[in-house]
Design a protein around this motif. Structure first.
Motif, mmCIF file in Angstrom:
data_model
loop_
_atom_site.group_PDB
_atom_site.id
_atom_site.type_symbol
_atom_site.label_atom_id
_atom_site.label_comp_id
_atom_site.label_asym_id
_atom_site.label_seq_id
_atom_site.Cartn_x
_atom_site.Cartn_y
_atom_site.Cartn_z
ATOM 1 N N UNK A 132 0.778 -1.236 0.000
ATOM 2 C CA UNK A 132 0.000 0.000 0.000
ATOM 3 C C UNK A 132 0.804 1.277 0.000
ATOM 4 N N UNK A 133 2.135 1.165 -0.021
ATOM 5 C CA UNK A 133 2.967 2.365 0.082
ATOM 6 C C UNK A 133 3.476 2.760 -1.305
ATOM 7 N N UNK A 134 3.398 4.038 -1.607
ATOM 8 C CA UNK A 134 3.934 4.515 -2.880
ATOM 9 C C UNK A 134 4.584 5.870 -2.693
ATOM 10 N N UNK A 135 5.764 6.043 -3.294
ATOM 11 C CA UNK A 135 6.485 7.308 -3.196
ATOM 12 C C UNK A 135 6.848 7.783 -4.601
ATOM 13 N N UNK A 136 6.008 8.697 -5.144
ATOM 14 C CA UNK A 136 6.229 9.151 -6.526
ATOM 15 C C UNK A 136 7.635 9.692 -6.755
ATOM 16 N N UNK A 137 8.218 10.302 -5.735
ATOM 17 C CA UNK A 137 9.524 10.940 -5.937
ATOM 18 C C UNK A 137 10.634 9.927 -6.216
ATOM 19 N N UNK A 138 10.474 8.672 -5.777
ATOM 20 C CA UNK A 138 11.534 7.686 -6.050
ATOM 21 C C UNK A 138 11.214 6.798 -7.249
ATOM 22 N N UNK A 139 10.014 6.945 -7.821
ATOM 23 C CA UNK A 139 9.618 6.071 -8.931
ATOM 24 C C UNK A 139 10.563 6.204 -10.126
ATOM 25 N N UNK A 140 10.972 7.452 -10.439
ATOM 26 C CA UNK A 140 11.869 7.669 -11.583
ATOM 27 C C UNK A 140 13.241 7.051 -11.323
ATOM 28 N N UNK A 141 13.717 7.170 -10.063
ATOM 29 C CA UNK A 141 15.012 6.561 -9.704
ATOM 30 C C UNK A 141 14.960 5.052 -9.891
ATOM 31 N N UNK A 142 13.895 4.445 -9.351
ATOM 32 C CA UNK A 142 13.738 2.999 -9.478
ATOM 33 C C UNK A 142 13.702 2.590 -10.950
ATOM 34 N N UNK A 143 13.012 3.387 -11.745
ATOM 35 C CA UNK A 143 12.900 3.082 -13.174
ATOM 36 C C UNK A 143 14.274 3.148 -13.849
ATOM 37 N N UNK A 144 15.085 4.133 -13.435
ATOM 38 C CA UNK A 144 16.441 4.259 -13.984
ATOM 39 C C UNK A 144 17.265 3.021 -13.642
ATOM 40 N N UNK A 145 17.133 2.569 -12.404
ATOM 41 C CA UNK A 145 17.872 1.375 -11.972
ATOM 42 C C UNK A 145 17.447 0.172 -12.819
#
Length: 324
Positions: A166-179
């Motif tokens: 249930x947890x989501x952090x939009x600010x890290x989504x782009x970082x995760x995608x880059x990884x």
């Protein structure tokens, strides 16, 4: 956006349920000269799992016999697998399937993928407990000894049941995608690890956003990227996780279609999915199947299976009139 759809099974608690009467009917059906299979189907596919367990209890109290043992002794082949499978509580059924997938002559990787890629933390926790109770073995140790490489690492991670919920952090989504994108370019062991860490531990809500970002960064769908860079069961498992994040019923519709058409009706897979999803989302799976493949699941089962086995599968599938 992350859509939480109303999921719906095909099997519900029977109204006016009477376990004693059901137990008597089953005993009569099993004792006849020729086992009355229609009676077994009518009762066991039309009661929910908790009701079936109550029937088994009444059966034991009244006759001093184990219903599962009696089913096993009187039935054979795939029909037996269906009827016996219905008698396991969900966590025990998962444990049973995993045990056979791990300890059979050949490891059944696809079964491990189906179960571990799709279950919630709670389901994984209960399945591990059931596994320990039933087989006196530790599920993670068995995965460790029966599988290998990054496929094993990913299964081990999933079997921890530590995905955020249930947890989501939009600010890290782009970082995760880059990884993820880098991991698909580089393909080193370290990158494979990062890939599976993100896919096994981030919440579904988070991954939903990560996949969107991945598309923005790379211009490619994450599934296509994984398929291009990796192969074997590691690749299949990663794709299964992505598909389950996106839409679990679609994933199972795809697995059923594959089992029925590409593998010439892979009975074990069909039975396992129908039983395991019957009280969760089998109705949704049927809808996706029809939308995606044009023919209904009902139609395809009718075409490939026969006899009481067919009748039992169709009863679990609970075909609608327009599906005939």
């Amino acid at each position: 956006c992350f859509l939480l759809q109303q999921t719906q099974g095909t099997i519900f608690p029977a109204p006016n349920f009477n376990p004693i009467m059901d137990a008597q009917l089953l005993r009569g059906a099993l004792q006849g000269i020729s086992c009355e299979k229609d009676v077994l189907i009518d009762i066991l596919t039309q009661r929910c799992n908790s009701q079936r367990l109550m029937i088994a209890e009444a059966y034991r109290d009244m006759y001093g016999r184990d219903l599962v043992t009696d089913l096993k002794e009187n039935l054979s082949h795939h029909f037996k697998e269906v009827m016996v499978g219905l008698m396991y509580p969900p966590a025990s059924y998962d444990a049973h399937e995993l045990w056979h997938a791990l300890k059979g002559v050949d490891t059944e990787e696809k079964c491990l993928i189906d179960i571990l890629a799709s279950r919630s933390n709670m389901e994984i926790f209960q399945m591990k407990e059931a596994y320990l109770m039933q087989y006196n073995n530790d599920l993670q140790q068995d995965i460790d000894s029966e599988t290998s490489g990054h496929f094993r690492d990913t299964l081990m991670n999933l079997a921890q049941g530590t995905r955020m919920e249930g947890y989501a952090d939009p600010s890290t989504a782009a970082q995760d995608a880059m990884v993820l994108w880098e991991a698909c370019q580089r393909e080193t062991g370290e990158h494979k690890n990062m890939l599976q860490m993100i896919l096994c531990n981030k919440s579904y809500q988070q991954l939903w956003m990560v996949f969107q970002e991945f598309q923005n960064i790379s211009g490619q769908d994450i599934v296509d990227a994984i398929n291009e860079c990796y192969d074997g069961y590691f690749q299949e498992l990663l794709v299964a996780i992505v598909l389950c994040v996106r839409d679990k019923p679609s994933y199972f519709a795809y697995r059923l279609y594959n089992a029925i058409h590409d593998l010439g009706f892979h009975n074990k897979t069909v039975i396992r999915i129908l039983i395991a999803r019957s009280e969760i989302d089998l109705m949704n799976i049927r809808q996706r199947y029809k939308e995606r493949y044009g023919k209904s699941l009902f139609h395809d089962i009718k075409h490939f299976a026969s006899g009481h086995y067919e009748s039992a599968l169709l009863a679990i599938c609970a075909g609608d009139a327009e599906d005939y």
